[in-house]
Motif scaffolding. Structure first.
Motif, PDB file in Angstrom:
ATOM      1  N   UNK A 239       0.868  -1.226  -0.116  1.00 47.05           N
ATOM      2  CA  UNK A 239      -0.009  -0.083  -0.093  1.00 47.05           C
ATOM      3  C   UNK A 239       0.803   1.371  -0.081  1.00 47.05           C
ATOM      4  N   UNK A 240       0.270   2.139  -0.366  1.00 49.79           N
ATOM      5  CA  UNK A 240       0.937   3.458  -0.573  1.00 49.79           C
ATOM      6  C   UNK A 240       1.151   4.207   0.798  1.00 49.79           C
ATOM      7  N   UNK A 241       1.922   5.239   0.995  1.00 48.90           N
ATOM      8  CA  UNK A 241       2.005   5.796   2.455  1.00 48.90           C
ATOM      9  C   UNK A 241       0.880   6.474   2.607  1.00 48.90           C
ATOM     10  N   UNK A 242      -0.067   6.907   2.061  1.00 51.96           N
ATOM     11  CA  UNK A 242      -1.260   7.641   2.386  1.00 51.96           C
ATOM     12  C   UNK A 242      -2.319   6.879   2.899  1.00 51.96           C
ATOM     13  N   UNK A 243      -2.051   5.434   3.013  1.00 53.76           N
ATOM     14  CA  UNK A 243      -3.006   4.483   3.407  1.00 53.76           C
ATOM     15  C   UNK A 243      -2.633   4.550   4.945  1.00 53.76           C
ATOM     16  N   UNK A 244      -3.527   4.878   5.732  1.00 50.68           N
ATOM     17  CA  UNK A 244      -3.764   5.192   7.156  1.00 50.68           C
ATOM     18  C   UNK A 244      -3.234   3.748   7.675  1.00 50.68           C
ATOM     19  N   UNK A 245      -4.445   2.790   7.296  1.00 46.10           N
ATOM     20  CA  UNK A 245      -4.123   1.592   7.986  1.00 46.10           C
ATOM     21  C   UNK A 245      -3.042   0.843   7.794  1.00 46.10           C
ATOM     22  N   UNK A 246      -2.250   0.951   6.909  1.00 43.60           N
ATOM     23  CA  UNK A 246      -0.941   0.424   6.579  1.00 43.60           C
ATOM     24  C   UNK A 246       0.204   0.820   7.575  1.00 43.60           C
ATOM     25  N   UNK A 247      -0.222   2.128   8.233  1.00 47.83           N
ATOM     26  CA  UNK A 247       0.882   2.654   9.057  1.00 47.83           C
ATOM     27  C   UNK A 247       0.611   2.227  10.658  1.00 47.83           C
ATOM     28  N   UNK A 248      -0.590   1.713  10.897  1.00 51.83           N
ATOM     29  CA  UNK A 248      -0.854   0.895  12.402  1.00 51.83           C
ATOM     30  C   UNK A 248       0.259  -0.061  12.535  1.00 51.83           C
ATOM     31  N   UNK A 249       0.652   0.167  13.965  1.00 51.69           N
ATOM     32  CA  UNK A 249       1.717  -0.548  14.716  1.00 51.69           C
ATOM     33  C   UNK A 249       0.966  -1.750  15.154  1.00 51.69           C
ATOM     34  N   UNK A 250       1.374  -3.148  14.885  1.00 52.60           N
ATOM     35  CA  UNK A 250       0.808  -4.327  15.691  1.00 52.60           C
ATOM     36  C   UNK A 250       1.239  -4.312  17.152  1.00 52.60           C
ATOM     37  N   UNK A 251       0.374  -4.787  17.886  1.00 46.57           N
ATOM     38  CA  UNK A 251       0.760  -4.751  19.511  1.00 46.57           C
ATOM     39  C   UNK A 251       0.231  -6.178  20.035  1.00 46.57           C
ATOM     40  N   UNK A 252       1.381  -6.557  20.829  1.00 47.71           N
ATOM     41  CA  UNK A 252       0.762  -7.802  21.343  1.00 47.71           C
ATOM     42  C   UNK A 252      -0.553  -7.874  22.069  1.00 47.71           C
ATOM     43  N   UNK A 253      -1.324  -8.956  21.684  1.00 42.50           N
ATOM     44  CA  UNK A 253      -2.735  -8.943  21.849  1.00 42.50           C
ATOM     45  C   UNK A 253      -3.783  -8.791  20.740  1.00 42.50           C
TER      46      UNK A 253
ATOM     47  N   UNK B 121      -5.404 -17.552  11.301  1.00 47.55           N
ATOM     48  CA  UNK B 121      -5.834 -16.592  12.435  1.00 47.55           C
ATOM     49  C   UNK B 121      -4.406 -16.577  13.298  1.00 47.55           C
ATOM     50  N   UNK B 122      -3.823 -15.359  13.414  1.00 50.93           N
ATOM     51  CA  UNK B 122      -2.763 -15.003  14.224  1.00 50.93           C
ATOM     52  C   UNK B 122      -2.940 -14.117  15.471  1.00 50.93           C
ATOM     53  N   UNK B 123      -2.015 -14.392  16.532  1.00 50.76           N
ATOM     54  CA  UNK B 123      -2.176 -13.635  17.714  1.00 50.76           C
ATOM     55  C   UNK B 123      -0.552 -13.025  17.783  1.00 50.76           C
ATOM     56  N   UNK B 124      -0.748 -11.679  17.665  1.00 46.99           N
ATOM     57  CA  UNK B 124       0.578 -10.835  17.801  1.00 46.99           C
ATOM     58  C   UNK B 124       0.896 -11.140  19.342  1.00 46.99           C
ATOM     59  N   UNK B 125       2.308 -11.472  19.524  1.00 38.36           N
ATOM     60  CA  UNK B 125       2.983 -11.674  20.726  1.00 38.36           C
ATOM     61  C   UNK B 125       4.281 -10.833  20.772  1.00 38.36           C
ATOM     62  N   UNK B 126       4.851 -10.694  21.823  1.00 36.92           N
ATOM     63  CA  UNK B 126       5.970  -9.805  22.105  1.00 36.92           C
ATOM     64  C   UNK B 126       7.175  -9.997  21.201  1.00 36.92           C
ATOM     65  N   UNK B 127       7.270 -11.371  20.965  1.00 36.76           N
ATOM     66  CA  UNK B 127       8.448 -11.833  20.295  1.00 36.76           C
ATOM     67  C   UNK B 127       8.130 -12.468  18.769  1.00 36.76           C
ATOM     68  N   UNK B 128       6.816 -12.131  18.514  1.00 33.76           N
ATOM     69  CA  UNK B 128       6.418 -12.635  16.955  1.00 33.76           C
ATOM     70  C   UNK B 128       4.739 -12.731  16.914  1.00 33.76           C
ATOM     71  N   UNK B 129       4.514 -14.157  16.583  1.00 36.71           N
ATOM     72  CA  UNK B 129       3.166 -14.413  16.579  1.00 36.71           C
ATOM     73  C   UNK B 129       2.863 -15.692  17.033  1.00 36.71           C
ATOM     74  N   UNK B 130       1.504 -16.253  17.392  1.00 40.91           N
ATOM     75  CA  UNK B 130       1.154 -17.346  17.630  1.00 40.91           C
ATOM     76  C   UNK B 130       0.048 -17.741  16.570  1.00 40.91           C
ATOM     77  N   UNK B 131       0.114 -18.882  15.685  1.00 46.28           N
ATOM     78  CA  UNK B 131      -1.092 -19.384  14.706  1.00 46.28           C
ATOM     79  C   UNK B 131      -2.013 -19.982  15.710  1.00 46.28           C
ATOM     80  N   UNK B 132      -3.087 -19.355  15.766  1.00 48.06           N
ATOM     81  CA  UNK B 132      -4.226 -19.785  16.598  1.00 48.06           C
ATOM     82  C   UNK B 132      -4.907 -20.872  15.748  1.00 48.06           C
TER      83      UNK B 132
END
Length: 270
Positions: free
Chosen positions: A188-202, A241-252
């Motif tokens: 996506x382009x830089x103008x895409x707000x959603x693309x700039x969202x930071x992933x967070x654990x949880x 389906x993925x869970x973001x973790x502090x060290x990466x991800x868990x495949x649920x």
């Protein structure tokens, strides 16, 4: 935009729902074969889901009439099960979403029926690897847009004229089937707000790239559900389906074994 971080209790329920969905998809792989109708796949998924004390999320969702999506050959997604009997050489994506303990587990895979063509293997294996590549960048602090950028780089690097579907994307999930954030599978382009969202654990969301043998363009049939490639060329998809973790991800929706008819040696369901 409000993105819900899941509590430990919700995460445990998501694990339960994801495990059920994965096991139902495994059962589909064991039973699927040439001559089986997509309605029979729907019946199998419905009965297995209910047997587990859960419910199939697609049934009656915004009017969808069946318990699973079955997308054959040039159908990209949201295929409605019916009387079509699978034929030798077909590919079919089966998209299972299970609701258990109030949470959704969403997963899909593309299966080979009989002996697939070179084109069928090319697009299916590209989609399988695209999911792996997209998941590999998921971690606390990464941006949502990193997923699509990684998939785009991989597909472009193949140099095979494959298209990444842009009209449909991954999504957050939990108590609702579809939640924020939306997860694009292309750069996506830089103008895409959603693309700039930071992933967070949880955070919990799906990654589910749809790869076409031709262009990325799609069309929706008169039933308002079935999405097909505009050029009628093959399409394949894989989803976890993925869970973001502090060290990466868990495949649920991680499976416990090899998915028959999809992983390993193609053509085992002849």
């Amino acid at each position: 935009m409000s993105i819900e971080l899941k509590s430990p209790r919700e995460i445990q329920a998501l694990r339960s729902a994801g495990k059920m969905a994965a096991e139902t998809l495994m059962l589909v792989g064991q039973r699927l074969r040439a001559g089986m109708t997509t309605d029979e796949i729907d019946k199998l998924v419905h009965e297995d889901t209910v047997r587990r004390g859960a419910r199939p999320a697609p049934l009656h969702y915004k009017g969808f009439p069946k318990s699973v999506c079955t997308s054959v050959n040039h159908v990209v997604c949201h295929g409605i099960p019916g009387s079509y009997a699978l034929r030798d050489g077909d590919i079919v994506n089966v998209d299972v979403t299970t609701v258990a303990e109030g949470m959704h587990g969403d997963t899909s895979a593309t299966f080979y029926v009989g002996s697939p063509s070179a084109d069928a293997k090319r697009v299916t294996e590209a989609a399988r690897r695209a999911l792996e590549v997209g998941m590999s960048v998921v971690k606390d602090g990464a941006r949502i847009g990193d997923i699509g950028a990684a998939i785009q780089e991989y597909i472009d690097g193949l140099g095979q004229g494959l298209g990444i579907v842009r009209d449909y994307c991954g999504h957050g999930t939990g108590r609702k089937f579809h939640e924020e954030p939306s997860v694009a599978h292309y750069r996506q382009g830089r103008e895409e707000k959603n693309a700039r969202i930071r992933m967070k654990a949880g955070m919990v969301f799906t990654v589910e790239p749809m790869i076409n043998l031709g262009t990325h363009e799609v069309d929706v049939l008169a039933d308002r559900w079935t999405v097909v490639t505009l050029d009628k060329k093959l399409s394949a998809q894989f989803e976890h389906t993925l869970l973001v973790t502090r060290t990466g991800y868990e495949i649920l929706t991680m499976r416990d074994g090899v998915l028959r008819g999809s992983e390993g040696v193609p053509g085992v369901n002849a």
